[in-house]
Structure formats: C-alpha cells, structure tokens
Design a protein around this motif. Structure first.
Motif, PDB file in Angstrom:
ATOM      1  N   ILE A  14      77.440   4.456 -30.038  1.00  0.00           N
ATOM      2  CA  ILE A  14      77.056   4.689 -28.822  1.00  0.00           C
ATOM      3  C   ILE A  14      76.686   3.654 -28.325  1.00  0.00           C
ATOM      4  N   SER A  47      86.451   1.979 -18.117  1.00  0.00           N
ATOM      5  CA  SER A  47      86.564   3.542 -18.459  1.00  0.00           C
ATOM      6  C   SER A  47      86.872   4.240 -17.082  1.00  0.00           C
ATOM      7  N   ALA A  67      77.951   4.945 -23.632  1.00  0.00           N
ATOM      8  CA  ALA A  67      79.178   5.433 -23.922  1.00  0.00           C
ATOM      9  C   ALA A  67      79.593   5.103 -25.254  1.00  0.00           C
ATOM     10  N   VAL A  68      80.652   6.107 -25.715  1.00  0.00           N
ATOM     11  CA  VAL A  68      81.154   5.707 -26.927  1.00  0.00           C
ATOM     12  C   VAL A  68      82.214   4.515 -26.877  1.00  0.00           C
ATOM     13  N   LEU A  84      84.088   6.029 -23.589  1.00  0.00           N
ATOM     14  CA  LEU A  84      83.899   6.929 -22.887  1.00  0.00           C
ATOM     15  C   LEU A  84      82.590   7.286 -22.622  1.00  0.00           C
ATOM     16  N   LEU A  86      79.247   8.948 -21.471  1.00  0.00           N
ATOM     17  CA  LEU A  86      78.745  10.094 -21.641  1.00  0.00           C
ATOM     18  C   LEU A  86      77.816  10.674 -20.619  1.00  0.00           C
ATOM     19  N   GLY A  87      78.022  12.072 -20.736  1.00  0.00           N
ATOM     20  CA  GLY A  87      77.141  12.854 -19.449  1.00  0.00           C
ATOM     21  C   GLY A  87      76.868  14.362 -20.275  1.00  0.00           C
ATOM     22  N   VAL A  88      76.319  15.101 -19.416  1.00  0.00           N
ATOM     23  CA  VAL A  88      76.096  16.754 -19.814  1.00  0.00           C
ATOM     24  C   VAL A  88      76.668  17.473 -18.764  1.00  0.00           C
ATOM     25  N   VAL A  95      79.646  16.689 -13.897  1.00  0.00           N
ATOM     26  CA  VAL A  95      78.961  15.817 -15.100  1.00  0.00           C
ATOM     27  C   VAL A  95      77.484  15.137 -14.658  1.00  0.00           C
ATOM     28  N   LEU A  97      75.271  11.956 -15.690  1.00  0.00           N
ATOM     29  CA  LEU A  97      75.426  11.073 -16.704  1.00  0.00           C
ATOM     30  C   LEU A  97      74.214  10.758 -17.229  1.00  0.00           C
TER      31      LEU A  97
END
Length: 111
Positions: A14, A47, A67-68, A84, A86-88, A95, A97
C-alpha cells in the motif's frame, strides 16, 4: 474474517500517491472516474474508482490517496486499472477516501 499474520499483511503493498488527472468514466458498469496517480519513483499508475457519489473531478485533482499497488492489472471496460484506491464505507453507503494526516513522499509505503 479469519485472522492473518503480519507476514500476510506485508505481502500487500500500500503506497501513497497524488491524483494528477481525473475524468469521468461513462463506459464503466457503475458510476466511476478514471484516475491517474503519481507514485513518485514507482511511476504513474491508473485506476478506475467508484467514488462519484461523494467526490467531483475538481475535488480529486492534487489529492493524496492510498492504494494497493501490487494487485495484477484489471481491465474495466476499455481501461486498464493498475492499482486499487482505498476508502472506507461512508454514512450513505458511499466511499470515503483514506489519506495521510500529513504530507508524505509520493510512493511511501504503509506499514
């Protein structure tokens, strides 16, 4: 979910990056943007991100994201998604970020 070891976590790369270009992605099945992200010495990656409910294109430009970066590339419509972002899950099932609290070097790894 099953527990994993720290060695398992270390396999996931990440890194921090800065969005340098963003545009709508009308060919995606679900509403999305095409993002180009600068990861410093790790290069420019692209992405597809389903983040249109909370973010507008101008709000994303220049934003630092996590990001992954070691998943294999994935084709989304006519676009190759290399990382990818990332977010929650936010309060409206959208989403949100994830970003560092302070400035970090592009390409910095999450530990």
């Amino acid at each position: 979910m099953a527990s994993i070891s720290y060695a398992d976590f270390e396999k996931v790369e990440i890194r921090s990056g800065r969005i340098v270009r963003v545009e709508p992605f009308p060919k995606a099945k679900k509403p999305a943007y095409r993002l180009w992200i600068d990861f410093g010495e790790f290069g420019l990656k692209q992405s597809s991100a389903q983040i249109t409910r909370r973010y507008d294109c101008p709000d994303l430009l220049g934003r630092t994201v996590l990001a992954v970066t070691n998943f294999p590339p994935r084709q989304v419509a006519d676009f190759i998604s290399e990382v990818l972002v990332l977010g929650v899950v936010g309060p409206e099932n959208d989403v949100v970020l994830i970003k560092p609290d302070f400035e970090v070097a592009l390409g910095s790894r999450v530990l």
